[in-house]
Structure formats: C-alpha cells, structure tokens
Design an enzyme around this catalytic site. Structure first.
Site, PDB file in Angstrom:
ATOM      1  N   GLY A  12     -10.165  17.288 -26.617  1.00 53.91           N
ATOM      2  CA  GLY A  12     -10.490  18.552 -27.263  1.00 53.91           C
ATOM      3  C   GLY A  12     -11.962  18.879 -27.143  1.00 53.91           C
ATOM      4  N   GLY A  14     -13.485  21.496 -28.568  1.00 56.53           N
ATOM      5  CA  GLY A  14     -13.937  22.386 -29.638  1.00 56.53           C
ATOM      6  C   GLY A  14     -15.169  21.813 -30.321  1.00 56.53           C
ATOM      7  N   PHE A  15     -15.415  22.244 -31.558  1.00 56.71           N
ATOM      8  CA  PHE A  15     -16.627  21.798 -32.249  1.00 56.71           C
ATOM      9  C   PHE A  15     -16.659  20.288 -32.442  1.00 56.71           C
ATOM     10  CE2 PHE A  15     -16.512  26.284 -33.639  1.00 56.71           C
ATOM     11  CZ  PHE A  15     -17.790  26.643 -33.266  1.00 56.71           C
ATOM     12  N   GLY A  16     -15.523  19.679 -32.852  1.00 60.42           N
ATOM     13  CA  GLY A  16     -15.497  18.249 -33.086  1.00 60.42           C
ATOM     14  C   GLY A  16     -15.760  17.460 -31.825  1.00 60.42           C
ATOM     15  N   GLU A 176     -11.577  40.044 -41.351  1.00 59.63           N
ATOM     16  CA  GLU A 176     -12.560  40.432 -40.344  1.00 59.63           C
ATOM     17  C   GLU A 176     -11.931  41.311 -39.269  1.00 59.63           C
ATOM     18  OE1 GLU A 176     -15.452  36.490 -40.750  1.00 59.63           O
ATOM     19  OE2 GLU A 176     -13.661  36.420 -39.496  1.00 59.63           O
ATOM     20  N   ASP A 315      -9.805  19.923 -37.764  1.00 58.20           N
ATOM     21  CA  ASP A 315      -8.662  20.506 -38.463  1.00 58.20           C
ATOM     22  C   ASP A 315      -7.497  19.540 -38.593  1.00 58.20           C
ATOM     23  OD1 ASP A 315     -10.241  22.711 -38.344  1.00 58.20           O
ATOM     24  OD2 ASP A 315      -8.917  23.913 -37.084  1.00 58.20           O
ATOM     25  N   ALA A 326     -15.173  25.143 -38.960  1.00 58.93           N
ATOM     26  CA  ALA A 326     -15.996  24.597 -37.885  1.00 58.93           C
ATOM     27  C   ALA A 326     -16.954  23.519 -38.378  1.00 58.93           C
ATOM     28  CB  ALA A 326     -16.773  25.733 -37.206  1.00 58.93           C
TER      29      ALA A 326
END
Length: 449
Positions: A12, A14-16, A176, A315, A326
C-alpha cells in the site's frame, strides 16, 4: 528477523505505506513498496479534483519518483492476492493477470479501505464512490455531463432529473462534495449556458444521522448546516438510501414512514468503507478477529497477535480510538518503521500512541471548519487553516509548490481550471460512452440490480 539484511514488504502506497518507507529509506534494510497503482494519492483532496479545483498531478505522485534517491527502497506495481505466513511470502498479480511472489521478513499491511455500499453492491453501477483517482475522474465526468445533457433537453421532468444531483453520506467527504457541486452550479457554470440556469440545479444530501459531520462538535456542525443551507444544499437526515437506479433513488426514514422517491440522474456515494479483499484474506489466513467493516484486530504495537512480524496500520488497524483518517495512517507508518529500527538495534518495541491532530472540513470557497482539541474555527479563518494544513501534508516539494500556487490563485478568483473530462467511444466497449444503452440493466434484472 533473519541474520541477513532484513526484507521489509510494505503493501500500500497511501499515507501509512509512504511514511513507513520514508522512515526506513536510510536504514540497514531492503524495502519493497508494493502498490496496485504505483502512485501515492492524497485522498483528502479527491473531491477538489473531482470538481475541477485541482489537477491530478497536484494530488498524486509516482512512488518511483518519490523514492528514486533511496537505493534500499524498491517500488513495484501489482495487487497482493495471497499471503503465506509460514513461507513468509506474498503472491502478487500483475495488471496482465500474471503473478509473481515476494518474500519478506517483516510485512507492513497498509492497503487501506475501499468504498462500501453497505450490502448493496449493485448501487456502485449508478453511484460512484470517492476513493481513487478513477472515482474522481468519473465523478467529474458525471457532474459536468449532467449539465451538458440538461442543456439539450426541453423544460420538464427529464431536464429536472439531470439537474438534480444526490450525495449519499453526510460525513466530511459527502459534505465537501455537496458544497463543491453547488459552487460549480452557482458560480463556475452560472453564465456559460443558454437553455438552462445551472444555479437552479438541486443538490440533495442524505444521511442516516440527525446531523451532518457527526465527528465534529455540535456547534461546528450547526455552522456547517447553516453554510450548506445558504449554499442551497437540501439536507435529508434520518434516512437510509435503499435503492439507486439509473433515473433516481429511494430513501427510507429510519423511524418508519413511507419511502420517498427522488428523480436524480447523478448519484454519488460516500456513505461507508470496508476492508479491501486482500485484508480480509490476511485476517482469515492469520485467524485474526475483524470488526464489521473488516478492520483487523491488532496488538498495542499494531502487529497481529501471534505474528510480531506482521504490522497492520492505518484504516485497517482495528483498535479502539484509532480513526480512519490520514493522520492515523501517517503516525502508524512511522510507528511500524520505528519498531523495525528498534528490532535492528536490539531494543524493545513501544506501544502505538495516536495523537489527534484535529479534524477539518471544507464547506465552500472561503468557509471551512477546523477542530483541534478545544480550538474550533469556522468561516474564512477556518478556510485558511484548512488550506495550510492540507498543503503541509502534501507529498513532495513540487506538489506543495504547485498546490500553494493554485490555492492562492483561488483566493483571488474562485475559478475551476481543471474541468476537462473525457467520454468513451462507441467502438470501445471497455471505454463506454456515459449514460449509453450499455448502462441499462440486463433484461429481467430488478431495478437497481
């Protein structure tokens, strides 16, 4: 951990995964960062891309570019499909459907969550979610195509249905997105059409709770509700979306009462998340408990019980008090990397402690919410704080510079300069022309199936 140079596999980007790999970039380990799209995506700004505020390149960056300066970090494109915890291997599927195997000493699972339709998978056909770049581009296509189609129709119910856009889910993403669509209608497109008045477009927001933005303090949600109402967003609370069709949706009141039908040709889904298939496979193989959404129960150091070599972060980490945001993924990635470094040094690991860095939600140009402990800011000041926080977290200097420039320009002129969208070709079935007959349900299928 083996006597050889340890092999760290991070699944992954993503942020992690990104923050974990960054922390290990100069450590005495070999890191493989596997991602199914080969790029890092700044998900909190996806809706800005979907509504034409930001370009794709301003919220994403190739992982190879990010880690080119670090010889001990290798990035690979592929989708993890099978874990063998005894052999310490992961089988990966390439985009051409062939497979290869990666071995590891330490596995960091940072694969994230995907959109959940709460048991109604057929809804995805008509209501795209908001998790990937493809989702953002499809939503952009649907929003702006709706106005284009309405322009070609005479006044009446059919035109009205194209000028009705529904958003399911009243969390930050739904709020949003709804606010941005109303801004598109009332400002961006206001003077660009001849037959329709875009500002007359209806934006409907549905949520099962008694208020939007339930994770925020009540006084902030009240201000958000007022701001959305002033924008013209129609909020329908205390209802569940129980059917999504080609031409509209059905909602059912939670407290009972008759179903309500809404003719809306554009429906967007932000109502839930669930674990990706590989994460569910990992939990099954390891015998790890999961919650209803598929989050994997972890130990205090974010590893799976009985498997200190397998971290679950972001997550997917199922532990009380860990939100799906995040900041938790970033901190979890740094924590896993720190544990690996401490292992190398022969020092004991420490338990993970999440530090709440606050929550923010963008309502409209010049209006946002920021909640940080007892600090609660809204309006223009909240908007400035929202922008600075998001820019500070963006990946890579080039991304920060370009996004700062775009954002500062939007202060003086709230335009949308990235509204281009593409439609498929009739002779390319894999690139369908939106809303064509190929979208219709197969004969004999029930509505919404």
């Amino acid at each position: 951990m083996s006597a050889q140079r340890p092999k760290i596999l991070i699944i992954g980007g993503g942020f992690g995964g990104l923050f974990c790999a960054r922390r290990l970039a100069k450590a005495d380990v070999d890191v493989t960062l596997l991602d199914r799209s080969a790029g890092h995506l700044f998900q909190p700004l996806l809706y800005q891309c979907a509504t034409g505020k930001l370009a794709i390149g301003q919220i994403s960056r190739p992982l190879r570019e990010e880690f080119a300066p670090y010889p001990n970090v290798k990035t690979l494109l592929g989708e993890a499909i099978v874990l063998d915890p005894d052999a310490h291997t992961v089988t990966v599927r390439r985009p051409d459907e062939t497979e290869f195997v990666i071995d590891y000493d330490v596995l960091v699972l940072a694969a994230g969550m995907r959109q959940s339709y709460l048991g109604h998978e057929a809804f995805a056909r008509w209501a795209p979610g908001m998790k990937t770049l493809d989702d953002a581009l499809e939503i952009r296509q649907r929003i702006f195509t709706a106005f284009e189609i309405a322009e070609t129709l005479p006044p009446g119910p059919e035109r009205a249905s194209w000028l009705t856009l529904a958003v399911a889910g009243g969390g930050p993403t739904g709020v949003e997105l709804a606010g941005q669509i109303r801004e598109v209608a009332t400002k961006t497109l206001a003077n660009e059409f001849h037959s329709i008045q875009p500002e007359e477009a209806r934006v409907l927001l549905f949520d099962g709770g008694d208020r939007v933005l339930k994770s925020f303090a009540p006084d902030l949600t009240s201000r958000a509700t007022q701001a959305l109402t002033e924008l013209g967003v129609e909020m329908h609370l205390g209802v569940h979306v129980t059917d999504v069709r080609r031409d509209g949706i059905t909602v059912t009141p939670k407290q009972g009462g008759p179903d309500q039908q809404f003719a809306a040709r554009t429906v967007l889904w932000t109502a839930g998340v669930e674990a990706v298939p590989f994460a569910r496979h990992v939990a099954e193989v390891l015998g790890a408990p999961t919650d209803r959404s598929g989050r994997i129960q972890v130990e205090p150091d974010l590893t799976v019980a009985g498997h200190p070599e397998i971290f679950v972060i972001g997550d997917l980490a199922g532990r009380e008090g860990l939100p799906g945001v995040a900041e938790n993924a970033m901190q979890g990635g740094l924590h896993a990397a720190t544990c690996i470094r401490r292992d190398l040094e022969g020092r004991p690991r420490r338990p993970y402690r999440y530090r709440d860095l606050g929550s923010a939600a963008y309502i409209s140009h010049g209006h946002a919410l920021l909640q940080l402990g007892r600090v609660r800011v809204s309006g223009y000041l909240g908007w400035l704080a929202w922008g600075l926080i998001h820019i500070a977290f963006l990946t890579g200097v080039s991304n920060r510079v370009s996004t700062v420039a775009t954002w500062l320009a939007s202060i003086a002129r709230p335009g949308r300069f990235h509204r281009a969208f593409m439609l498929g070709a009739a002779d390319r079935p894999e690139q369908r022309y939106t809303y064509s007959t190929s979208d219709l349900p197969a004969e004999g299928h029930a509505p919404g199936s």
